[in-house]
Design a protein around this motif. Structure first.
Motif, short mmCIF file in Angstrom:
data_model
loop_
_atom_site.label_atom_id
_atom_site.label_comp_id
_atom_site.label_asym_id
_atom_site.label_seq_id
_atom_site.Cartn_x
_atom_site.Cartn_y
_atom_site.Cartn_z
N MET A 247 5.65 0.43 30.24
CA MET A 247 5.93 -0.93 30.66
C MET A 247 6.72 -1.64 29.58
N SER A 248 7.57 -2.61 29.99
CA SER A 248 8.29 -3.45 29.05
C SER A 248 8.20 -4.89 29.53
N CYS A 249 7.88 -5.80 28.59
CA CYS A 249 7.70 -7.22 28.92
C CYS A 249 8.58 -8.06 28.01
N PRO A 250 9.75 -8.46 28.47
CA PRO A 250 10.64 -9.26 27.61
C PRO A 250 10.13 -10.67 27.35
N THR A 251 9.28 -11.19 28.25
CA THR A 251 8.66 -12.50 28.06
C THR A 251 7.19 -12.40 28.45
N PRO A 252 6.36 -13.36 28.08
CA PRO A 252 4.94 -13.31 28.47
C PRO A 252 4.70 -13.35 29.97
N THR A 253 5.68 -13.78 30.73
CA THR A 253 5.48 -13.86 32.18
C THR A 253 6.15 -12.73 32.95
N GLN A 254 7.07 -12.03 32.33
CA GLN A 254 7.85 -11.01 33.02
C GLN A 254 7.56 -9.61 32.47
N CYS A 255 7.27 -8.67 33.36
CA CYS A 255 7.04 -7.27 32.98
C CYS A 255 7.59 -6.36 34.06
N VAL A 256 8.12 -5.24 33.64
CA VAL A 256 8.58 -4.18 34.54
C VAL A 256 8.02 -2.86 34.04
N ALA A 257 7.51 -2.03 34.94
CA ALA A 257 6.96 -0.73 34.58
C ALA A 257 7.53 0.33 35.48
N VAL A 258 7.58 1.57 34.97
CA VAL A 258 7.99 2.71 35.78
C VAL A 258 6.79 3.63 35.93
N GLY A 259 6.68 4.24 37.11
CA GLY A 259 5.54 5.10 37.39
C GLY A 259 5.79 5.95 38.62
N VAL A 260 4.71 6.27 39.33
CA VAL A 260 4.82 7.13 40.50
C VAL A 260 4.00 6.55 41.64
N GLU A 261 4.45 6.90 42.84
CA GLU A 261 3.75 6.51 44.06
C GLU A 261 2.65 7.51 44.35
N SER A 262 1.64 7.09 45.11
CA SER A 262 0.49 7.95 45.39
C SER A 262 0.71 8.86 46.58
N ASP A 263 1.98 9.19 46.89
CA ASP A 263 2.22 10.15 47.96
C ASP A 263 2.10 11.57 47.42
N ALA A 264 2.24 12.55 48.28
CA ALA A 264 2.01 13.94 47.89
C ALA A 264 2.97 14.41 46.81
N SER A 265 4.20 13.88 46.80
CA SER A 265 5.20 14.35 45.85
C SER A 265 5.27 13.49 44.59
N GLY A 266 4.49 12.43 44.50
CA GLY A 266 4.54 11.55 43.34
C GLY A 266 5.90 10.91 43.16
N THR A 267 6.41 10.23 44.20
CA THR A 267 7.74 9.65 44.18
C THR A 267 7.88 8.61 43.07
N PRO A 268 8.92 8.67 42.27
CA PRO A 268 9.12 7.68 41.21
C PRO A 268 9.34 6.29 41.79
N ILE A 269 8.76 5.28 41.13
CA ILE A 269 8.90 3.89 41.55
C ILE A 269 8.92 2.99 40.31
N SER A 270 9.21 1.71 40.53
CA SER A 270 9.03 0.71 39.50
C SER A 270 8.20 -0.43 40.08
N VAL A 271 7.48 -1.13 39.23
CA VAL A 271 6.73 -2.32 39.66
C VAL A 271 7.09 -3.45 38.72
N ALA A 272 7.03 -4.68 39.22
CA ALA A 272 7.45 -5.83 38.41
C ALA A 272 6.59 -7.04 38.71
N THR A 273 6.47 -7.92 37.72
CA THR A 273 5.81 -9.20 37.89
C THR A 273 6.63 -10.27 37.18
N SER A 274 6.61 -11.48 37.72
CA SER A 274 7.30 -12.61 37.09
C SER A 274 6.35 -13.78 36.89
N ASP A 275 5.03 -13.55 37.10
CA ASP A 275 4.05 -14.62 36.95
C ASP A 275 2.85 -14.17 36.11
#
Length: 850
Positions: A247-275
C-alpha cells in the motif's frame, strides 16, 4: 504470483551442487551436543583460528548468489537504499547510477523474515530495517548500524518511519497474535499494541507521525490508526478482495493498494480510499500485469510494479495504463519514487532453468525511470557471485577463492574482497580446485561449464599478477569431472589430479606431462605437495567383492611424479573416500574423508608422521557425518571442515587441533552457512573457508583475534583496556573479551530478561577488572569491579544514548546522547554539552581525557 509462493518455488528449483550430496547423504548417527552457532549475515570464505577456540566464526564479506531486492527506500532524488533478500543493503548517492554494499552488524538478518516492507528511510542519513526480532537503525547513511530492541519476542514483518524519530513496526507472536510497536525517540523506547486476534498485518505505511494503515496478502481487512497507534480500527475491503500485497498513502486521507481478487485465478486488482479508509473501492488492472508493489509520489500519481508490465495511474488507482517494459524479464518486489516522474524499482531478473519452463531469480536487478515510465534503464548493482568451492591463501593477508564462474581475491586478510575478471564468460564452469604458491601466482582448475556439449575435459586458468588478469592454460586431454585436486609447491611446479589421472608442469604451465598411469580403479580427489619432489594424493579405490565397494587410498611420489606408490591406510570402510589431504612437511600429512560403514563411521581423520609408512585414525567428535576439506599450517595445527548431524538436520562444522591430532575441537559455523567445501590456513593463527549460504551465494568469514573468533566485527566499538586487550559489546548484552583482559559476566550469560533497549556501548574500569554496559535508553549494567553510580534508565530523553566513558579513577562515568547531551554520574564532572548546538551529524560516541 505472491512472494511467499515465489520463494517456495525457488527452494524447489535450486538444487544442491556437486560434492554437497556426498556429505549430506550419510545416515544420521547418535546425537552430538548442541553447538552455539554465531548469528551472522550471508556467508563463500571463512576466517577463523585453528587449534582451540570453539566459539564460532564471523563474517568479513558476503557475496549473494540467487538474490533479489525486497525493499527500496529513496528519501531524496539522489539517495536510495535497497534491501536484498540475502542480508545485504545497497546504498546509492547518485540516483542509482552506482551502489555500495553497506557493512552490516553480524546480528542483522535482512531478508526472508521482513520481506518487501523491511526498510524505511525518512531522511538521506536515517534508515530503519526490521530484522527478525529487532530493528536496526543508522543515522549516518549506513556507515554504522545499531540495534534498537523492540523486546516483543516476536517476528518483525514490516516497518514505516514518517520521521527520523518516529517509527511503526508490525510483527507476529506465535501463530495468531499480531502487534504494532511505536517509537517516538529514534528507537530508544517502544510502545507495543496488540491487534485484534482476527487481524494479521505484514505491511504498514504511515503518511504522518499519527496516522498509519496496515494490510496483509491473505486478508480482506485493513487496520488504521489516527492517534499514533493508541487505538486501531478494522476496516473491511470491498467484497471480492482476497488480500493486499502493498500500500502507498501520499496523504493521511488517500491510500492505494495492489492485491488480488478472491476468484479462482487470483486476478490482480487495486483498491483505493480517499476518506482515511472509511470507504474502499476495487479497480481492475491490465491483464498483462501482476503488480506487487506500489508508490504514489503525489495525491494523484501512482506507479505499480511486479511481474509483467509496470503500470501508472493518474487518478489514484481507479484506472491504470501500461508503461514501457523493463529491459529484461524480471520480478519487481519494490518501488520508490522521488517525484511524479522519477522512480526506482527493484527485484530480480527472471531466467529459465535448465529444464525449461520454470523461472528463477538471478542476481538482484534494478531499473529507474525519469520520464514517468516512458522508458527504463538498468542500474548497476554491485557484482554478486555464486558459491565458492575452493580457497588458497599464500599469506595471512592474500587469499583467492573460486567457485561457479567466479574468482574472489582479498589483499587485506578478508576485510574486503574483489571479484576478478575471468577470460571469457563461458570458460571454467565449476572452478573447484585452486593452489596459489605465491601472492601473485595462482592456478585454478575445474570441469567445463555445465552447458558445454559432451563430458568435456579438465580446464585451467592462472594468474601471475595477483588476479589482475587470468589466462587459459592448455592441458592434456584429461576428462573433467567435479572435484580435481591442485597443489603447486612453487610458481613453476604444479600437480593436478582428476579421477585416476595425474598431470604436472615444471615450467609454469607452458607444458604438461601425464604421470605414470595409476590403477583405473583409483579415483583421486586431492593432492598435497610439501616439496617439488614429494607429493601425496588422496581419494578412493574400488575393491573386489559383491557390489561396488570403495576404500580410502593415498598414493605418494618421491621423485617429482616419475613414479607413484599406493600406501596402506588403516580405514576399511565400505563406500568411503578421502576428500582432502594436507602435508605441512614431506613426512607429516593429515587426510579427511567420510564413510558409510566399517571401522570408522561418518567423518574421519587419518595422519602420518613417517612419510606415509604408517597411519593412525584420530578421534573426532561423535556425529560428524563427513569431512571435506583440511589445511595444516604446521605439524601440530590443523583445521578441517565438513558437517555433523543435529537431530534430523545437516549442520556445517569446523574441527581444529593444536596437539598433532591428539584432540579435535568442534567449532560451529554461522547459522546462515549451508555447506563448506574447502579450507586454507596460511598460518596457525587464522583460516579461510570456502562455502555457500542458504541463498546459494558465496561466503566469507573473518577473525582478528585468533584465540577468540568473536572478537572480529562484533557489536559496538571496543573499549581498549590498559592490560593489552579490549572488550566488545553485542547489541543484546553479550560481552567478548579480546586479548589479555578477563570476562566478568554479561547480560546474556546471566540469563537476563529481554532488554528494554539495545546495548550501544561499553567502558572498562582503570585496572581492567570490570566494565559498564550502556543501553540506548540510558540504562547502565555493571560487571566485575565496576560500581553502579546511577543512570538515565526510565528517565525521559530527547535523544537516544549512544556511548559511555568512565572517569580516570573509575568512580564515575558519562553517558552521551546522539543530540550531544551529556549526563554525569559518580565523580564525573559536567563540563558542558552539544545538546543545544546545531549539528551537521549526530553524535556517535564519547571519550574521556586523559
Amino acid at each position: 504470483m505472491g512472494l511467499s509462493r515465489f520463494r517456495v518455488a525457488l527452494a524447489v528449483v535450486v538444487s544442491v551442487i556437486g560434492v554437497t550430496a556426498v556429505i549430506s547423504s550419510f545416515s544420521t548417527l547418535s546425537s552430538l551436543p548442541a553447538l552455539a552457532a554465531t548469528s551472522t549475515r550471508s556467508v563463500g570464505v571463512a576466517v577463523g583460528a585453528p587449534g582451540g577456540s570453539a566459539q564460532g566464526w564471523t563474517v568479513s564479506a558476503s557475496y549473494p548468489g540467487f538474490s533479489f531486492i525486497d525493499g527500496l527506500a529513496c528519501p531524496s532524488a539522489q539517495v536510495c537504499y535497497a534491501a536484498l533478500n540475502d542480508s545485504a543493503i545497497y546504498r546509492s548517492s547518485n540516483g542509482g547510477v552506482s551502489w555500495v554494499n553497506l557493512t552490516l552488524p553480524l546480528e542483522m538478518n535482512v531478508g526472508f523474515v521482513s520481506g518487501e516492507n523491511a526498510i524505511s528511510c525518512p531522511t538521506a542519513q536515517d534508515c530503519y530495517v526490521a530484522s527478525n526480532e529487532d530493528v536496526f537503525a543508522t543515522s549516518d547513511g549506513g556507515v554504522s548500524w545499531k540495534m534498537e530492541s523492540v523486546s516483543t519476542n516476536g517476528s518483525l514483518l514490516g516497518i514505516s518511519c514518517p520521521s527520523y524519530s518516529t517509527c511503526y513496526v508490525v510483527g507476529q507472536t506465535g501463530l495468531t497474535s499480531t502487534f504494532v510497536a511505536r517509537t517516538s525517540d529514534s528507537g530508544a523506547t517502544w510502545t507495543v499494541t496488540t491487534l485484534p486476534s482476527s487481524v494479521w498485518v505484514t505491511n504498514i505505511v504511515c503518511p504522518s507521525i499519527s496516522e498509519c494503515f496496515g494490510s496483509y496478502i491473505n486478508s480482506s481487512v485493513v487496520v488504521s490508526t489516527a492517534d499514533g497507534g493508541a487505538t486501531w480500527n478494522v476496516e473491511s475491503l470491498p467484497s471480492g478482495v482476497s488480500g493486499l500485497y502493498q500500500m502507498s498513502c501520499p496523504t493521511p486521507t488517500q491510500c492505494v493498494a495492489v492485491g488480488v481478487e478472491s476468484d479462482a485465478s487470483g486476478t490482480p486488482i487495486s483498491v483505493a480510499t480517499s476518506d482515511s479508509g472509511a470507504v474502499w473501492t476495487m479497480h481492475a488492472v491490465p491483464g498483462n500485469a501482476t503488480p506487487e508493489s506500489i508508490a504514489c509520489p503525489s495525491s494523484s500519481i501512482c506507479y505499480a510494479v511486479g511481474s509483467g508490465t509496470p503500470l501508472a495511474s493518474s487518478d489514484m488507482g481507479q484506472s491504470w495504463s501500461a508503461l514501457a517494459p523493463p529491459p529484461k524479464p524480471s520480478l519487481f518486489l519494490s518501488i520508490a519514487c522521488t517525484s511524479t516522474t522519477s522512480c526506482v524499482a527493484g527485484g530480480g531478473e527472471l531466467i529459465s532453468s535448465s529444464s525449461g519452463g520454470v523461472q528463477i531469480p538471478a542476481p538482484a536487478f534494478a531499473i529507474s525511470t525519469s520520464d514517468a515510465g516512458a522508458s527504463w534503464k538498468q542500474l548497476n548493482l554491485p557484482t554478486s557471485t555464486t558459491p565458492q568451492l575452493a580457497v588458497s591463501c599464500p599469506s595471512p593477508l592474500v587469499c583467492y577463492a573460486d567457485g561457479l564462474d567466479s574468482i574472489l581475491s582479498t589483499k587485506n586478510g578478508g576485510i574486503s574482497w574483489a571479484v576478478d575478471t575471468l577470460p571469457g564468460a563461458d570458460f571454467l564452469g565449476f572452478a573447484s580446485a585452486i593452489s596459489c604458491p605465491s601472492i601473485e601466482v595462482c592456478y585454478v582448475a575445474g570441469p567445463p561449464p555445465i552447458w558445454a556439449s559432451g563430458p568435456g575435459n579438465l580446464e585451467m586458468i592462472m594468474t601471475t599478477n595477483g588476479g589482475a588478469t587470468w589466462r587459459p592454460v592448455v592441458l592434456p586431454p584429461v576428462p573433467g569431472y567435479l572435484s580435481p585436486g591442485v597443489s603447486c609447491p612453487s610458481t613453476q611446479e604444479c600437480f593436478v589430479v582428476e579421477g585416476g589421472e595425474v598431470i604436472e608442469t615444471t615450467d609454469g604451465a607452458a607444458s604438461w606431462t601425464v604421470d605414470t598411469a595409476l590403477s583405473g580403479k583409483i579415483q583421486l580427489n586431492s593432492v598435497a605437495c610439501p616439496s617439488i619432489a614429494v607429493c601425496f594424493a588422496a581419494g578412493s579405490v574400488e575393491t573386489t567383492g559383491s557390489g561396488v565397494i570403495s576404500n580410502p587410498v593415498v598414493v605418494r611420489t618421491e621423485d617429482g611424479g616419475a613414479t607413484w606408490s599406493v600406501l596402506n591406510t588403516p580405514v576399511t570402510a565400505k563406500n568411503s573416500s578421502l576428500m582432502s589431504i594436507s602435508c605441512p612437511t614431506p613426512s607429516t600429512c593429515y587426510a579427511v574423508g567420510a564413510s558409510a560403514m566399517g571401522n570408522v563411521s561418518g567423518g574421519f581423520v587419518i595422519e602420518t608422521s613417517d612419510n606415509g609408512a604408517t597411519w593412525k585414525i584420530d578421534s573426532v567428535p561423535t556425529n560428524v557425518l563427513g569431512l571435506i576439506g583440511v589445511s595444516c599450517p604446521s605439524t601440530a595445527s590443523c583445521t578441517a571442515v565438513g558437517g555433523y548431524s543435529a537431530g534430523s538436520s545437516f549442520t556445517p562444522i569446523a574441527l581444529s587441533t593444536s596437539d598433532s591430532g591428539g584432540s579435535w575441537i568442534a567449532q560451529p559455523l554461522p547459522a546462515s552457512t549451508r555447506n563448506t567445501y574447502s579450507v586454507s590456513c596460511p598460518t596457525t593463527s587464522g583460516c579461510f573457508v570456502a562455502g555457500v549460504n542458504f541463498e546459494h551465494g558465496g561466503l566469507v568469514l573473518g577473525s582478528a583475534v585468533p584465540s577468540n573468533p568473536n572478537c572480529w566485527g562484533v557489536g559496538a566499538a571496543p573499549f581498549v583496556a590498559p592490560t593489552g586487550g579490549y572488550w566488545l559489546a553485542g547489541g543484546r548484552g553479550a560481552v567478548f573479551s579480546c586479548g589479555q583482559v578477563g570476562f566478568y559476566g554479561s547480560l546474556s550469560s546471566m540469563g537476563a530478561k529481554p532488554l528494554n533497549a539495545a546495548i550501544v556501548g561499553i567502558a572498562g574500569t582503570p585496572d581492567g577488572k570490570g566494565y559498564w554496559e550502556v543501553a540506548s535508553d540510558g540504562g547502565i549494567f555493571s560487571f566485575g569491579d565496576a560500581t553502579f553510580y546511577g543512570s538515565m534508565g526510565a528517565k525521559p530523553l530527547n535523544a537516544a544514548i549512544v556511548g559511555i566513558a568512565g572517569t580516570p579513577d573509575g568512580k564515575g562515568y558519562w553517558e552521551v546522547a546522539r543530540d550531544g547531551g551529556i549526563f554525569s554520574f559518580g565523580d564525573a564532572t559536567f563540563y558542558g554539552s552539544a545538546a543545544s548546538m546545531p549539528l551537521n551529524q549526530r553524535v556517535v560516541s564519547i571519550a574521556a581525557y586523559p
